[in-house]
Design a protein around this motif. Structure first.
Motif, PDB file in Angstrom:
ATOM      1  N   LEU A 123     -44.970 -49.819 -10.874  1.00 52.63           N
ATOM      2  CA  LEU A 123     -44.738 -49.218  -9.558  1.00 52.63           C
ATOM      3  C   LEU A 123     -43.275 -49.374  -9.146  1.00 52.63           C
ATOM      4  N   PRO A 124     -42.756 -48.454  -8.336  1.00 52.87           N
ATOM      5  CA  PRO A 124     -41.335 -48.478  -7.975  1.00 52.87           C
ATOM      6  C   PRO A 124     -41.019 -49.565  -6.950  1.00 52.87           C
ATOM      7  N   ASP A 125     -39.726 -49.823  -6.798  1.00 55.24           N
ATOM      8  CA  ASP A 125     -39.273 -50.807  -5.815  1.00 55.24           C
ATOM      9  C   ASP A 125     -39.761 -50.460  -4.411  1.00 55.24           C
ATOM     10  N   GLU A 126     -39.808 -49.172  -4.091  1.00 51.32           N
ATOM     11  CA  GLU A 126     -40.213 -48.759  -2.748  1.00 51.32           C
ATOM     12  C   GLU A 126     -41.637 -49.204  -2.432  1.00 51.32           C
ATOM     13  N   TRP A 127     -42.519 -49.135  -3.426  1.00 60.27           N
ATOM     14  CA  TRP A 127     -43.898 -49.588  -3.216  1.00 60.27           C
ATOM     15  C   TRP A 127     -43.936 -51.097  -2.970  1.00 60.27           C
ATOM     16  N   GLU A 128     -43.178 -51.842  -3.760  1.00 64.71           N
ATOM     17  CA  GLU A 128     -43.132 -53.292  -3.582  1.00 64.71           C
ATOM     18  C   GLU A 128     -42.579 -53.651  -2.204  1.00 64.71           C
ATOM     19  N   ARG A 298     -25.267 -44.145 -36.833  1.00 65.24           N
ATOM     20  CA  ARG A 298     -25.181 -43.556 -38.178  1.00 65.24           C
ATOM     21  C   ARG A 298     -26.268 -42.503 -38.400  1.00 65.24           C
ATOM     22  N   LEU A 299     -27.376 -42.641 -37.679  1.00 64.92           N
ATOM     23  CA  LEU A 299     -28.466 -41.672 -37.785  1.00 64.92           C
ATOM     24  C   LEU A 299     -28.308 -40.516 -36.797  1.00 64.92           C
ATOM     25  N   GLY A 300     -27.267 -40.580 -35.984  1.00 62.02           N
ATOM     26  CA  GLY A 300     -27.051 -39.537 -34.986  1.00 62.02           C
ATOM     27  C   GLY A 300     -27.951 -39.678 -33.770  1.00 62.02           C
ATOM     28  N   ILE A 301     -28.455 -40.890 -33.538  1.00 67.22           N
ATOM     29  CA  ILE A 301     -29.351 -41.139 -32.405  1.00 67.22           C
ATOM     30  C   ILE A 301     -28.606 -41.961 -31.355  1.00 67.22           C
ATOM     31  N   PRO A 302     -28.419 -41.426 -30.156  1.00 63.58           N
ATOM     32  CA  PRO A 302     -27.762 -42.220 -29.110  1.00 63.58           C
ATOM     33  C   PRO A 302     -28.659 -43.363 -28.629  1.00 63.58           C
ATOM     34  N   LEU A 303     -28.063 -44.509 -28.361  1.00 56.47           N
ATOM     35  CA  LEU A 303     -28.774 -45.640 -27.774  1.00 56.47           C
ATOM     36  C   LEU A 303     -28.209 -45.905 -26.386  1.00 56.47           C
ATOM     37  N   LEU A 304     -29.079 -45.854 -25.402  1.00 50.11           N
ATOM     38  CA  LEU A 304     -28.689 -46.127 -24.025  1.00 50.11           C
ATOM     39  C   LEU A 304     -29.109 -47.544 -23.682  1.00 50.11           C
ATOM     40  N   ARG A 305     -28.199 -48.323 -23.092  1.00 48.94           N
ATOM     41  CA  ARG A 305     -28.520 -49.697 -22.704  1.00 48.94           C
ATOM     42  C   ARG A 305     -28.925 -49.743 -21.231  1.00 48.94           C
ATOM     43  N   ALA A 306     -30.166 -50.176 -20.984  1.00 50.17           N
ATOM     44  CA  ALA A 306     -30.652 -50.380 -19.626  1.00 50.17           C
ATOM     45  C   ALA A 306     -30.528 -51.854 -19.265  1.00 50.17           C
ATOM     46  N   LYS A 307     -30.755 -52.176 -18.007  1.00 45.51           N
ATOM     47  CA  LYS A 307     -30.823 -53.578 -17.606  1.00 45.51           C
ATOM     48  C   LYS A 307     -31.987 -54.255 -18.317  1.00 45.51           C
ATOM     49  N   VAL A 308     -31.906 -55.568 -18.458  1.00 46.93           N
ATOM     50  CA  VAL A 308     -32.979 -56.305 -19.110  1.00 46.93           C
ATOM     51  C   VAL A 308     -34.249 -56.233 -18.260  1.00 46.93           C
ATOM     52  N   GLY A 309     -35.353 -55.924 -18.904  1.00 45.88           N
ATOM     53  CA  GLY A 309     -36.628 -55.760 -18.212  1.00 45.88           C
ATOM     54  C   GLY A 309     -37.271 -54.460 -18.642  1.00 45.88           C
ATOM     55  N   ASP A 310     -38.543 -54.523 -19.058  1.00 47.69           N
ATOM     56  CA  ASP A 310     -39.155 -53.314 -19.591  1.00 47.69           C
ATOM     57  C   ASP A 310     -39.291 -52.214 -18.549  1.00 47.69           C
ATOM     58  N   ARG A 311     -39.319 -52.580 -17.257  1.00 54.41           N
ATOM     59  CA  ARG A 311     -39.400 -51.535 -16.233  1.00 54.41           C
ATOM     60  C   ARG A 311     -38.144 -50.677 -16.215  1.00 54.41           C
ATOM     61  N   TYR A 312     -36.987 -51.293 -16.521  1.00 55.83           N
ATOM     62  CA  TYR A 312     -35.732 -50.539 -16.537  1.00 55.83           C
ATOM     63  C   TYR A 312     -35.634 -49.686 -17.800  1.00 55.83           C
ATOM     64  N   VAL A 313     -36.183 -50.193 -18.895  1.00 51.49           N
ATOM     65  CA  VAL A 313     -36.259 -49.378 -20.111  1.00 51.49           C
ATOM     66  C   VAL A 313     -37.120 -48.152 -19.846  1.00 51.49           C
ATOM     67  N   LEU A 314     -38.251 -48.356 -19.194  1.00 54.13           N
ATOM     68  CA  LEU A 314     -39.156 -47.253 -18.878  1.00 54.13           C
ATOM     69  C   LEU A 314     -38.480 -46.226 -17.970  1.00 54.13           C
ATOM     70  N   GLU A 315     -37.782 -46.704 -16.956  1.00 55.32           N
ATOM     71  CA  GLU A 315     -37.105 -45.781 -16.038  1.00 55.32           C
ATOM     72  C   GLU A 315     -36.092 -44.914 -16.785  1.00 55.32           C
ATOM     73  N   ALA A 316     -35.345 -45.532 -17.707  1.00 57.82           N
ATOM     74  CA  ALA A 316     -34.342 -44.783 -18.457  1.00 57.82           C
ATOM     75  C   ALA A 316     -34.995 -43.769 -19.391  1.00 57.82           C
ATOM     76  N   LEU A 317     -36.104 -44.142 -20.017  1.00 60.26           N
ATOM     77  CA  LEU A 317     -36.815 -43.214 -20.890  1.00 60.26           C
ATOM     78  C   LEU A 317     -37.309 -42.004 -20.105  1.00 60.26           C
ATOM     79  N   GLU A 318     -37.899 -42.265 -18.956  1.00 54.57           N
ATOM     80  CA  GLU A 318     -38.420 -41.165 -18.143  1.00 54.57           C
ATOM     81  C   GLU A 318     -37.291 -40.264 -17.644  1.00 54.57           C
ATOM     82  N   GLN A 319     -36.168 -40.864 -17.300  1.00 54.85           N
ATOM     83  CA  GLN A 319     -35.033 -40.092 -16.805  1.00 54.85           C
ATOM     84  C   GLN A 319     -34.496 -39.131 -17.859  1.00 54.85           C
TER      85      GLN A 319
END
Length: 446
Positions: A123-128, A298-319
């Motif tokens: 759930l988002p920060d707003e819900w919390e 080397r594989l041509g795949i960009p890697l984006l670094r999110a803040k530590v925490g799986d919720r931030y990884v999820l937010e970046a994936l969805e974005q």
């Protein structure tokens, strides 16, 4: 708004100390129930509650159940079951909210609460923030005719086992593989061995005998030495280590080599590429090893670094509309398989790569040697005192200059403990250790 109770992954703390007390859990359940009722209008609301194996789970579960019922919300009790199982069942059963009672990889003295939306997502920060605001309001107890009810879902574990199996290709099998499964004496002790067994593997177990006090104790993803020893003893092909709520994964091969989340994420991505599936991008975190980032480049795949925490990884994936992401600690996400990180499903994704390629994990990663990392946790009397420490700031500048182009420095406060995490990554282990110790010593003189 600064949140008083919610951290990076729900509410967590020591049992018996605020806020992990039965009176607060009663208030929390009541408040969240009222938030749900307002959102639902006249429609009834149902909440699922799952937990790990800590002895305090009984107490907190009953307090939350009473809180929800007092607000007119029905409760379905799932019993001990992994965190990602609650996310799945919340979505599958069309419930309004999923609640997990767990402190994940922490010792049994701790516990916590996590929430999932009706779609099985964090759930988002707003819900919390809405919940925290509601905690300061007086209770509004439902009238007797409007109280919620509670029931138990007796086949919750079986439903989740079938869901996990459905994420593994029907054309593949784990027959011929000998696996050791370590469930950390936690929430997956019932389901994890059966998932791999029913897919054909010869399964042996450790960490599957919880007693309420031994969760994560000398076993599981945060203490894999026991798994390494058992894999070697049995001559197993692989070992699978989960944490207390089974959303984190580490794996071990026959030689005893431990593979962390960065390496497992790389295997998941390259397996998809080999199968002709596009991988348009991957999300890691600030902790993701630099070697993995370069390998993806080397594989041509960009890697984006999110803040530590799986919720931030999820937010970046969805974005970005991507599906693969994860943390070095073993929280891995495959959004085309599940809405949240799942240790069992992640292990199946890695084993899928092994079976499809016919190549051992170590061979698939031979060209990706990780940069050595040193992590030191410094406990502070005041959580933010390091920010105004001039000597520490100067030492950080020295380290960054020395590591320029040959490593990385990451300093961050923990979201769940009063500690500062100092991580140094370098081309050689001695350099990483030297700078990490120097930085830690600056905050702990003498």
């Amino acid at each position: 708004m600064t949140k008083q109770y919610f951290g990076t992954d729900g509410i967590r703390g020591t049992v018996g100390l605020s806020p992990i007390t039965p009176d607060f859990m009663l208030q929390l359940g009541h408040t969240v129930g009222r938030v749900l009722r307002r959102a639902n209008g006249a429609a009834p609301a149902t909440v699922l509650i799952g937990k790990d194996t800590r002895i305090s789970g009984y107490m907190l579960e009953s307090a939350l159940e009473s809180g929800f019922n007092s607000a007119g919300v029905d409760v379905v009790l799932l019993g001990p079951i992994p965190t990602p199982a609650v996310a799945y069942l919340t979505r599958a059963l069309r419930a309004d909210l999923g609640v997990v009672i767990s402190a994940s990889h922490n010792p049994f003295e701790d516990n916590g609460i996590k929430f999932f939306s009706a779609m099985g997502t964090k759930l988002p920060d707003e819900w919390e923030e809405t919940v925290e605001a509601g905690l300061s309001e007086p209770p509004q107890w439902a009238h007797s005719a409007g109280l919620g009810k509670a029931r138990r879902l007796n086949d919750a574990v079986g439903r989740y086992i079938e869901f996990c199996k459905s994420t593994f290709p029907h054309a593949l099998s784990l027959k011929g593989l000998k696996l050791v499964v370590d469930a950390a004496n936690g929430a997956a002790y019932q389901c994890a061995p059966w998932v791999f067994h029913e897919l054909g593997a010869d399964v042996h177990t450790i960490g599957c005998e919880p007693d309420g006090f031994n969760i994560n104790k000398g076993c599981g993803a945060t203490a894999p030495a026991a798994l390494v020893a058992r894999v070697r003893e049995l001559g197993a092909d692989y070992g699978i280590a989960l944490d207390g709520d089974a959303d984190r994964l580490q794996m071990v091969d026959a030689s005893g080599r431990l593979f962390n989340g960065d390496e497992l994420l790389y295997l998941m991505a390259t397996d998809r590429l080999a199968a002709g599936q596009p991988v348009t991008g991957v999300v890691g975190t600030l902790m993701t090893n630099l070697a993995i980032e370069k390998a993806f480049e080397r594989l041509g795949i960009p890697l984006l670094r999110a803040k530590v925490g799986d919720r931030y990884v999820l937010e970046a994936l969805e974005q970005h509309g991507w599906v693969l992401g994860g943390e070095s600690s073993g929280h891995l996400l495959a959004l085309d398989k599940h809405t949240t990180g799942d240790g069992i499903i992640s292990a199946l994704q890695v084993l899928q790569a092994v079976v499809r390629s016919g190549q051992p994990m170590a061979a698939a990663l031979a060209g990706v040697p990780l940069y050595p990392q040193t992590m030191i946790n410094v406990r502070l009397a005041e959580r933010d005192s390091w920010r105004s420490d001039a000597a520490f700031a100067a030492r950080m500048r020295e380290a960054e200059a020395a590591l320029q182009g040959r490593g990385r420095l990451l300093v961050r406060p923990s979201g769940t403990e009063p500690v500062l995490r100092i991580m140094v990554e370098a081309e050689d282990a001695a350099t990483a250790r030297q700078w990490a110790e120097a930085l830690a010593a600056t905050l702990q003189p003498g």
